[in-house]
Design a protein around this motif. Structure first.
Motif, PDB file in Angstrom:
ATOM      1  N   MET A   1      14.349  41.681 -75.503  1.00 45.05           N
ATOM      2  CA  MET A   1      13.157  40.726 -75.537  1.00 45.05           C
ATOM      3  C   MET A   1      12.981  40.067 -74.133  1.00 45.05           C
ATOM      4  N   LYS A   2      11.560  39.976 -73.688  1.00 45.65           N
ATOM      5  CA  LYS A   2      11.169  39.417 -72.524  1.00 45.65           C
ATOM      6  C   LYS A   2      10.457  38.209 -72.963  1.00 45.65           C
ATOM      7  N   VAL A   3      10.526  37.153 -72.433  1.00 43.97           N
ATOM      8  CA  VAL A   3       9.898  36.019 -72.697  1.00 43.97           C
ATOM      9  C   VAL A   3       8.988  35.674 -71.663  1.00 43.97           C
ATOM     10  N   PRO A   4       7.884  35.051 -71.994  1.00 42.19           N
ATOM     11  CA  PRO A   4       6.642  34.426 -71.019  1.00 42.19           C
ATOM     12  C   PRO A   4       7.100  33.507 -70.143  1.00 42.19           C
ATOM     13  N   PRO A   5       6.574  33.401 -68.900  1.00 41.10           N
ATOM     14  CA  PRO A   5       6.881  32.417 -67.845  1.00 41.10           C
ATOM     15  C   PRO A   5       6.817  31.220 -68.382  1.00 41.10           C
ATOM     16  N   GLY A   6       7.592  30.115 -68.102  1.00 37.80           N
ATOM     17  CA  GLY A   6       7.535  28.737 -68.549  1.00 37.80           C
ATOM     18  C   GLY A   6       8.217  28.483 -69.810  1.00 37.80           C
ATOM     19  N   ILE A   7       8.739  29.493 -70.533  1.00 36.50           N
ATOM     20  CA  ILE A   7       9.488  29.389 -71.793  1.00 36.50           C
ATOM     21  C   ILE A   7      10.643  28.530 -71.818  1.00 36.50           C
ATOM     22  N   SER A   8      11.290  28.644 -70.493  1.00 40.20           N
ATOM     23  CA  SER A   8      12.552  27.687 -70.587  1.00 40.20           C
ATOM     24  C   SER A   8      12.419  26.458 -70.229  1.00 40.20           C
ATOM     25  N   GLY A   9      11.047  26.145 -69.811  1.00 41.11           N
ATOM     26  CA  GLY A   9      10.948  24.575 -69.513  1.00 41.11           C
ATOM     27  C   GLY A   9      10.903  23.779 -70.906  1.00 41.11           C
ATOM     28  N   ARG A  10      11.558  22.836 -70.733  1.00 42.00           N
ATOM     29  CA  ARG A  10      11.375  21.545 -71.910  1.00 42.00           C
ATOM     30  C   ARG A  10      10.790  20.421 -71.200  1.00 42.00           C
ATOM     31  N   LYS A  11      10.104  19.579 -71.992  1.00 42.16           N
ATOM     32  CA  LYS A  11       9.627  18.264 -71.266  1.00 42.16           C
ATOM     33  C   LYS A  11      10.697  17.291 -71.496  1.00 42.16           C
ATOM     34  N   LEU A  63      17.843  35.720 -70.174  1.00 44.25           N
ATOM     35  CA  LEU A  63      16.417  35.147 -69.950  1.00 44.25           C
ATOM     36  C   LEU A  63      15.760  36.063 -69.034  1.00 44.25           C
ATOM     37  N   PRO A  64      15.505  37.514 -69.679  1.00 47.19           N
ATOM     38  CA  PRO A  64      14.621  38.219 -68.841  1.00 47.19           C
ATOM     39  C   PRO A  64      13.051  37.935 -68.736  1.00 47.19           C
ATOM     40  N   ARG A  65      12.544  37.894 -67.607  1.00 54.67           N
ATOM     41  CA  ARG A  65      11.168  37.650 -67.532  1.00 54.67           C
ATOM     42  C   ARG A  65      10.063  38.652 -67.321  1.00 54.67           C
ATOM     43  N   THR A  66       8.973  38.468 -67.671  1.00 51.99           N
ATOM     44  CA  THR A  66       7.871  39.165 -67.482  1.00 51.99           C
ATOM     45  C   THR A  66       7.429  39.346 -66.058  1.00 51.99           C
ATOM     46  N   ASP A  67       7.739  38.166 -65.339  1.00 55.28           N
ATOM     47  CA  ASP A  67       6.980  38.108 -64.114  1.00 55.28           C
ATOM     48  C   ASP A  67       7.684  38.564 -62.944  1.00 55.28           C
ATOM     49  N   ARG A  68       9.024  38.520 -63.114  1.00 52.72           N
ATOM     50  CA  ARG A  68       9.771  39.049 -62.095  1.00 52.72           C
ATOM     51  C   ARG A  68      11.218  39.412 -62.693  1.00 52.72           C
ATOM     52  N   HIS A  85      28.513  38.113 -80.199  1.00 46.02           N
ATOM     53  CA  HIS A  85      28.413  37.909 -78.882  1.00 46.02           C
ATOM     54  C   HIS A  85      27.414  38.672 -77.951  1.00 46.02           C
ATOM     55  N   THR A  86      26.605  39.617 -78.491  1.00 42.10           N
ATOM     56  CA  THR A  86      25.642  40.489 -77.942  1.00 42.10           C
ATOM     57  C   THR A  86      24.312  39.926 -78.253  1.00 42.10           C
ATOM     58  N   ASP A  87      24.135  38.739 -79.036  1.00 40.41           N
ATOM     59  CA  ASP A  87      22.900  38.287 -79.331  1.00 40.41           C
ATOM     60  C   ASP A  87      22.484  37.413 -78.036  1.00 40.41           C
ATOM     61  N   VAL A  88      21.182  37.025 -77.827  1.00 36.84           N
ATOM     62  CA  VAL A  88      20.675  36.342 -77.036  1.00 36.84           C
ATOM     63  C   VAL A  88      21.348  35.292 -76.518  1.00 36.84           C
ATOM     64  N   PRO A  89      21.770  34.907 -75.145  1.00 34.67           N
ATOM     65  CA  PRO A  89      22.581  33.890 -74.850  1.00 34.67           C
ATOM     66  C   PRO A  89      21.937  32.818 -74.465  1.00 34.67           C
ATOM     67  N   SER A  90      20.709  32.740 -73.983  1.00 27.79           N
ATOM     68  CA  SER A  90      19.857  31.739 -73.576  1.00 27.79           C
ATOM     69  C   SER A  90      19.344  30.707 -74.672  1.00 27.79           C
ATOM     70  N   LEU A  91      19.239  29.478 -74.381  1.00 27.07           N
ATOM     71  CA  LEU A  91      18.731  28.580 -75.224  1.00 27.07           C
ATOM     72  C   LEU A  91      17.320  28.824 -75.596  1.00 27.07           C
ATOM     73  N   GLU A  93      15.382  31.723 -75.016  1.00 26.38           N
ATOM     74  CA  GLU A  93      15.350  32.987 -75.842  1.00 26.38           C
ATOM     75  C   GLU A  93      15.485  32.622 -77.189  1.00 26.38           C
ATOM     76  N   ALA A  94      16.607  32.312 -77.472  1.00 27.98           N
ATOM     77  CA  ALA A  94      16.799  32.187 -78.910  1.00 27.98           C
ATOM     78  C   ALA A  94      15.810  31.048 -79.566  1.00 27.98           C
ATOM     79  N   SER A  95      15.492  30.130 -79.023  1.00 23.52           N
ATOM     80  CA  SER A  95      14.200  29.030 -79.591  1.00 23.52           C
ATOM     81  C   SER A  95      13.096  29.905 -79.655  1.00 23.52           C
ATOM     82  N   TYR A  96      12.702  30.599 -78.583  1.00 23.03           N
ATOM     83  CA  TYR A  96      11.682  31.560 -78.903  1.00 23.03           C
ATOM     84  C   TYR A  96      11.658  32.467 -80.017  1.00 23.03           C
ATOM     85  N   SER A  97      12.604  33.136 -80.157  1.00 25.75           N
ATOM     86  CA  SER A  97      13.026  33.960 -81.197  1.00 25.75           C
ATOM     87  C   SER A  97      12.855  33.365 -82.797  1.00 25.75           C
ATOM     88  N   ALA A  98      13.449  32.140 -82.756  1.00 26.32           N
ATOM     89  CA  ALA A  98      13.503  31.481 -84.051  1.00 26.32           C
ATOM     90  C   ALA A  98      12.280  30.839 -84.269  1.00 26.32           C
TER      91      ALA A  98
END
Length: 231
Positions: A1-11, A63-68, A85-91, A93-98
């Motif tokens: 799964m690739k997530v869109p740019p900016g998804i890893s940012g949290r205010k 956290l593979p990206r669509t833009d780079r 252990h093979t499920d997505v490791p990044s917070l 990605e997991a939040s986007y999926s959930a």
């Protein structure tokens, strides 16, 4: 799964209504230590190298990206209940999926990496229950852009890091406030990841473990008790 740019940012947020005197004392205690502080805690690297081999084919994109592109992978040591252990490791990605914002502390179920890498147990078991814990594998050019982790206040966790493989001075750069950290492989560090930091690997198979430690007075006390440089 690739997530869109900016998804890893949290205010980042500052919620003064929930900042207690205990929180302030704990933050001050950690702030007074420094930003990249070695602890008297070590991982047996020879044992670790033997144990991690069984997972050579299990590393997943981090956290593979669509833009780079970004040449980095990971294995989860703890994950969400029901995950492996093979499920997505990044917070992110997991939040986007959930479809919701997940907490670092929800990733508290040991995976096969935890169970079979007993070399990590003396380190990890000091901080039970664990928050999200994972091993990053950076290959040539694998990097993390300048960022901060958990800059909000109050926060739910702080971070410990252990560099496990190919993290020597000419192999891997971890920069805090644009200053390169001095890394001793196998040693555990308290890292103030609320400061801007960035990383890049100049070789393949550079590995480091990141542990999100629940932000409690007990755990802050453990950091202080295990500092490497004291009188």
């Amino acid at each position: 799964m690739k997530v869109p740019p900016g998804i890893s940012g949290r205010k980042a947020q500052y919620d003064s209504q929930n900042v207690t005197q205990e929180t302030l004392a704990n933050e001050l205690a950690l702030l007074s230590l420094g930003n990249f502080e070695p602890l008297n805690i070590w991982v047996d690297l020879g044992k670790y190298y033997q144990e991690i081999k069984q997972f050579d084919n299990d590393w997943v994109d981090y956290l593979p990206r669509t833009d780079r592109p970004n040449n980095r992978k990971a294995l989860t040591v703890t994950n969400l209940p029901g995950k492996t252990h093979t499920d997505v490791p990044s917070l992110a990605e997991a939040s986007y999926s959930a479809g919701r914002v997940l907490s670092e502390l929800e990733f508290n179920e040991p995976t096969d990496v935890y169970r079979h890498c007993t070399s990590l147990h003396p380190f990890l078991d000091l901080w039970q229950p664990l928050g999200r814990t994972f091993i990053v594998q950076s290959n040539i050019g694998g990097h993390f852009v300048p960022h901060r982790d958990h800059p909000s206040m109050p926060r739910e966790s702080f971070r410990l890091v252990c560099f496990l493989n190919n993290a020597g001075p000419l192999q891997y750069d971890w920069l805090m406030d644009d200053k390169k950290a001095n890394i001793q492989m196998g040693q555990v560090y308290y890292v103030n990841t609320r400061m801007t930091h960035r990383t890049i690997s100049w070789v393949d198979n550079s590995q480091h473990l990141i542990l999100n430690v629940p932000f409690t007075s007990e755990n802050v006390s453990k950091v202080i008790a295990n500092l490497a440089h004291t009188h």
